[in-house]
Write a protein that holds these residues in place. Structure first.
Motif, PDB file in Angstrom:
ATOM      1  N   ILE A 258       0.951  -1.344  -0.010  1.00  0.00           N
ATOM      2  CA  ILE A 258       0.231  -0.092  -0.022  1.00  0.00           C
ATOM      3  C   ILE A 258       0.946   1.307   0.145  1.00  0.00           C
ATOM      4  CG2 ILE A 258      -1.879  -1.127   1.002  1.00  0.00           C
ATOM      5  CD1 ILE A 258      -1.074   0.295   3.679  1.00  0.00           C
ATOM      6  N   CYS A 259       2.184   1.301  -0.016  1.00  0.00           N
ATOM      7  CA  CYS A 259       2.909   2.276   0.326  1.00  0.00           C
ATOM      8  C   CYS A 259       3.339   2.702  -1.072  1.00  0.00           C
ATOM      9  CB  CYS A 259       4.288   2.063   1.040  1.00  0.00           C
ATOM     10  SG  CYS A 259       3.891   1.880   2.881  1.00  0.00           S
ATOM     11  N   ASP A 260       4.054   4.052  -1.271  1.00  0.00           N
ATOM     12  CA  ASP A 260       4.921   4.254  -2.476  1.00  0.00           C
ATOM     13  C   ASP A 260       6.082   4.106  -2.141  1.00  0.00           C
ATOM     14  OD1 ASP A 260       2.941   4.830  -4.552  1.00  0.00           O
ATOM     15  OD2 ASP A 260       2.571   6.755  -3.512  1.00  0.00           O
ATOM     16  N   HIS A 261       7.079   3.975  -3.077  1.00  0.00           N
ATOM     17  CA  HIS A 261       8.450   3.670  -2.882  1.00  0.00           C
ATOM     18  C   HIS A 261       9.390   4.514  -3.350  1.00  0.00           C
ATOM     19  CE1 HIS A 261       7.574  -0.218  -0.755  1.00  0.00           C
ATOM     20  NE2 HIS A 261       6.629  -0.229  -1.631  1.00  0.00           N
ATOM     21  N   LEU A 262       9.833   5.383  -2.666  1.00  0.00           N
ATOM     22  CA  LEU A 262      10.943   6.305  -3.120  1.00  0.00           C
ATOM     23  C   LEU A 262      12.082   5.839  -3.617  1.00  0.00           C
ATOM     24  CD1 LEU A 262      11.000   9.600  -4.049  1.00  0.00           C
ATOM     25  CD2 LEU A 262      12.051   9.783  -1.627  1.00  0.00           C
ATOM     26  N   LEU A 263      12.979   5.948  -4.657  1.00  0.00           N
ATOM     27  CA  LEU A 263      14.107   5.497  -5.084  1.00  0.00           C
ATOM     28  C   LEU A 263      15.114   6.488  -5.293  1.00  0.00           C
ATOM     29  CD1 LEU A 263      12.582   2.690  -7.958  1.00  0.00           C
ATOM     30  CD2 LEU A 263      13.016   2.350  -5.292  1.00  0.00           C
TER      31      LEU A 263
ATOM     32  N   THR B 267      23.235  12.017  -2.201  1.00  0.00           N
ATOM     33  CA  THR B 267      22.263  11.198  -1.737  1.00  0.00           C
ATOM     34  C   THR B 267      21.011  11.317  -1.034  1.00  0.00           C
ATOM     35  OG1 THR B 267      23.589   9.375  -2.363  1.00  0.00           O
ATOM     36  CG2 THR B 267      21.625   8.624  -1.489  1.00  0.00           C
ATOM     37  N   VAL B 268      21.442  11.869   0.123  1.00  0.00           N
ATOM     38  CA  VAL B 268      20.372  12.583   1.417  1.00  0.00           C
ATOM     39  C   VAL B 268      19.780  13.676   0.695  1.00  0.00           C
ATOM     40  CG1 VAL B 268      20.281  13.677   3.537  1.00  0.00           C
ATOM     41  CG2 VAL B 268      21.812  11.768   3.291  1.00  0.00           C
ATOM     42  N   GLU B 269      20.392  14.479  -0.027  1.00  0.00           N
ATOM     43  CA  GLU B 269      19.652  15.708  -0.582  1.00  0.00           C
ATOM     44  C   GLU B 269      18.560  15.163  -1.714  1.00  0.00           C
ATOM     45  OE1 GLU B 269      22.875  19.324  -0.443  1.00  0.00           O
ATOM     46  OE2 GLU B 269      22.796  18.119  -2.323  1.00  0.00           O
ATOM     47  N   LEU B 270      19.026  14.224  -2.221  1.00  0.00           N
ATOM     48  CA  LEU B 270      17.824  13.803  -3.398  1.00  0.00           C
ATOM     49  C   LEU B 270      16.724  12.974  -2.458  1.00  0.00           C
ATOM     50  CD1 LEU B 270      19.922  12.311  -6.454  1.00  0.00           C
ATOM     51  CD2 LEU B 270      18.136  13.995  -6.369  1.00  0.00           C
ATOM     52  N   LEU B 271      17.029  12.235  -1.386  1.00  0.00           N
ATOM     53  CA  LEU B 271      15.919  11.704  -1.006  1.00  0.00           C
ATOM     54  C   LEU B 271      14.772  12.535  -0.078  1.00  0.00           C
ATOM     55  CD1 LEU B 271      17.974   8.816   1.126  1.00  0.00           C
ATOM     56  CD2 LEU B 271      16.040   8.678  -0.664  1.00  0.00           C
ATOM     57  N   TRP B 272      15.566  13.715   0.335  1.00  0.00           N
ATOM     58  CA  TRP B 272      14.911  14.831   0.810  1.00  0.00           C
ATOM     59  C   TRP B 272      14.088  15.793  -0.323  1.00  0.00           C
ATOM     60  CZ3 TRP B 272      12.472  15.182   5.023  1.00  0.00           C
ATOM     61  CH2 TRP B 272      13.076  14.694   6.261  1.00  0.00           C
ATOM     62  N   GLN B 273      14.652  15.810  -1.537  1.00  0.00           N
ATOM     63  CA  GLN B 273      13.965  16.636  -2.780  1.00  0.00           C
ATOM     64  C   GLN B 273      12.641  15.520  -3.086  1.00  0.00           C
ATOM     65  OE1 GLN B 273      14.176  18.996  -4.563  1.00  0.00           O
ATOM     66  NE2 GLN B 273      12.990  18.493  -6.476  1.00  0.00           N
ATOM     67  N   GLY B 274      12.971  14.299  -3.064  1.00  0.00           N
ATOM     68  CA  GLY B 274      11.850  13.399  -3.422  1.00  0.00           C
ATOM     69  C   GLY B 274      10.772  13.463  -2.212  1.00  0.00           C
TER      70      GLY B 274
END
Length: 280
Positions: free
Chosen positions: A71-76, A145-152
């Motif tokens: 049921i979740c969305d998965h950010l990659l 990588t951390v910046e992109l996760l937060w961007q997402g």
């Protein structure tokens, strides 16, 4: 084995890239194969690296999965310089669960550790989103990588009109006393209060107030915190009262609460109020 079928078994058109820095890009998983690849990354980090003990079925499959994955969305985060298909390029992942989806199914994952219902009841007009299962392969544990996760996360929150992000933040080990400095710092300096107060479930609650405030060296305490929790705090997050020992994952968990309205202005300026800082 995990069951990833129905709409997720079909590709959902072209993936919408939420951000890009160099060869790294972030977007949501769009196929069952990509979700499975994210579960493999989680297994490699949580089990092979950190020693988590998952249910027997997951251990046999070599995948970290549970019912929430469906049921979740998965950010990659993908490294597009890696040769092969997108499933071969996934280097990091985050699991996102919106309140409207959680309420139609089995609730939030963190409700098994923290009493979040009163928190949400005090904010009936706000939309909550749970962040969980964050992990990145060792070679990619960098600022980019951390910046992109937060961007997402930020782009996703804007897309769905979300108001509050929350989720478990973990410290390694099952003895909270080993983290007396870090937990006491969180308790004395970042505790969620008033309308944002939230506590660990009574039968799981472990005291975080392990040192007097005057004995805490803030610089040392911040250095002792995991990067993920430290990143939340920089954004303006608060921490719930009480830690919970998760023996399966070998961690001591705290609940992180981040109202969008509390996000530090300099970070909003950095990522862009419209999440366009790293957008394509």
């Amino acid at each position: 084995m995990p069951r990833m079928e129905n709409p997720r078994e079909r590709a959902i058109g072209t993936a919408s890239v939420l951000g890009r820095i160099g060869s790294l890009e972030t977007r949501l998983a769009v196929t069952a194969a990509e979700i499975r690849a994210a579960q493999l990354i989680r297994y490699r980090v949580f089990v092979e690296e950190m020693g988590a003990e998952l249910p027997a079925e997951a251990m046999r499959a070599g995948l970290d999965f549970d019912a929430f994955d469906e049921i979740c969305d998965h950010l990659l985060v993908l490294d597009t310089s890696i040769e092969g298909e997108p499933v071969d390029q996934i280097v990091g992942t985050y699991r996102l669960l919106r309140q409207d989806v959680a309420e139609r199914h089995s609730g939030f994952y963190s409700a098994s550790e923290f009493d979040i219902e009163p928190l949400m009841a005090r904010h009936p007009n706000k939309k909550f989103m749970e962040l969980g299962r964050s992990c990145v392969l060792p070679a990619y544990r960098t600022k980019r990588t951390v910046e992109l996760l937060w961007q997402g996360n930020w782009a996703y929150a804007l897309r769905h009109g979300l108001d509050v992000m929350f989720g478990c933040g973990s410290l390694p080990g099952t003895f909270p006393e080993m983290h007396a400095l870090a937990l006491s710092f969180l308790y004395h300096n970042t505790l969620a209060k008033g309308e944002w107060s939230v506590s660990a479930l009574e039968h799981l609650h472990r005291n975080m107030d392990l040192m007097p405030k005057e004995a805490i060296n803030a610089k040392q305490a911040l250095m002792a915190l995991p990067p993920l929790i430290k990143g939340y705090l920089r954004l303006g997050a608060m921490i719930g009262d009480g830690a919970v020992v998760d023996r399966a994952f070998g961690t001591t968990d705290v609940l992180v609460v981040l109202p969008i309205e509390s996000i530090s202005g300099r970070y909003l300026n950095y990522y862009g109020a419209d999440a366009q800082r790293f957008a394509c």
